[in-house]
Design a protein around this motif. Structure first.
Motif: not given
Length: 229
Positions: A103-126
């Motif tokens: 599930l962790l690996i699937l979650s990483l794959d889903l979010v990898k193309n959404r980094v550009g739309v993350m807020s600054l704080e969310m991006r730093k955290s991720f």
């Protein structure tokens, strides 16, 4: 067996040569980490610290043969009430951890193309906490392979849309350096993982020789600044 703070568990070869590669002096040194558990037979006569575990295989390979011994042990860990913890056998616990890892690996794959739309704080955290934390702490080679593949996709991306959805060069460099520090040291026997990372490093060097294209923040050219020391 080793488990990280996310609950991922993996079986570790505890021979001294292998432990030395991972940065540990011997088994006793490895066992000082509370997340490390010896699950073998009593081997204290040969190895200090190898006290017999309740999860050790009670069946003798010389008596039953290797394959039959393994088959009997699988049934043993599935059903034996004495080795239950919190109502679960070791087999059930590891099966839950395997599912959690997937599930962790699937979650990483889903979010990898959404980094550009993350807020600054969310991006730093991720990137700075979640991904770096996983690289530093996970004991699951599948998770490390997934992160390496994610970074590889970010490095190799060429289309403007994909570039805008991926981390900037400084963030990719942070992850590359972390992978460099931990892949070979902590997973010396994972040949596929090591080959995967070395191919990524080779790609970066080759791309600098072929010239630089234009991209956000000159990502392609900036690869030249990533130092692999």
């Amino acid at each position: 067996m080793a488990a990280d703070r996310l609950g991922n568990a993996t079986v570790v070869n505890i021979r001294k040569f292998n432990l030395n590669k991972m940065g540990f002096k011997d088994l006793e040194d490895w066992l000082r980490d509370p997340n490390h558990v010896y699950i073998g037979r009593n081997m204290t006569h040969y190895v200090r610290g190898a006290t017999g575990s309740k999860w050790g295989n009670p069946f003798n390979a010389k008596k039953y043969g290797r394959e039959e011994c393994v088959r009997m042990y699988k049934e043993y860990v599935k059903t034996n009430q004495e080795i239950r913890e919190n109502g679960r056998t070791l087999y059930e616990s590891l099966e839950e951890l395997r599912v959690a890892s997937e599930l962790l690996i699937l979650s990483l794959d889903l979010v990898k193309n959404r980094v550009g739309v993350m807020s600054l704080e969310m991006r730093k955290s991720f990137i700075g906490q979640i991904l770096v934390g996983l690289i530093e702490k996970t004991s699951d080679p599948k998770v490390m392979k997934a992160i390496t593949k994610m970074v590889e996709d970010w490095v190799k991306t060429k289309t403007p849309i994909a570039i805008n959805q991926s981390p900037v060069i400084r963030e990719k460099a942070i992850l590359l350096v972390k992978l460099m520090q931990h892949v070979e040291k902590r997973f010396p026997e994972e040949q596929e993982l090591n080959a995967q990372f070395l191919e990524l490093v080779n790609y970066i060097y080759r791309s600098t020789e072929d010239g630089c294209g234009s991209s956000r923040e000159n990502d392609s050219c900036e690869h030249k600044k990533v130092q692999f020391k």
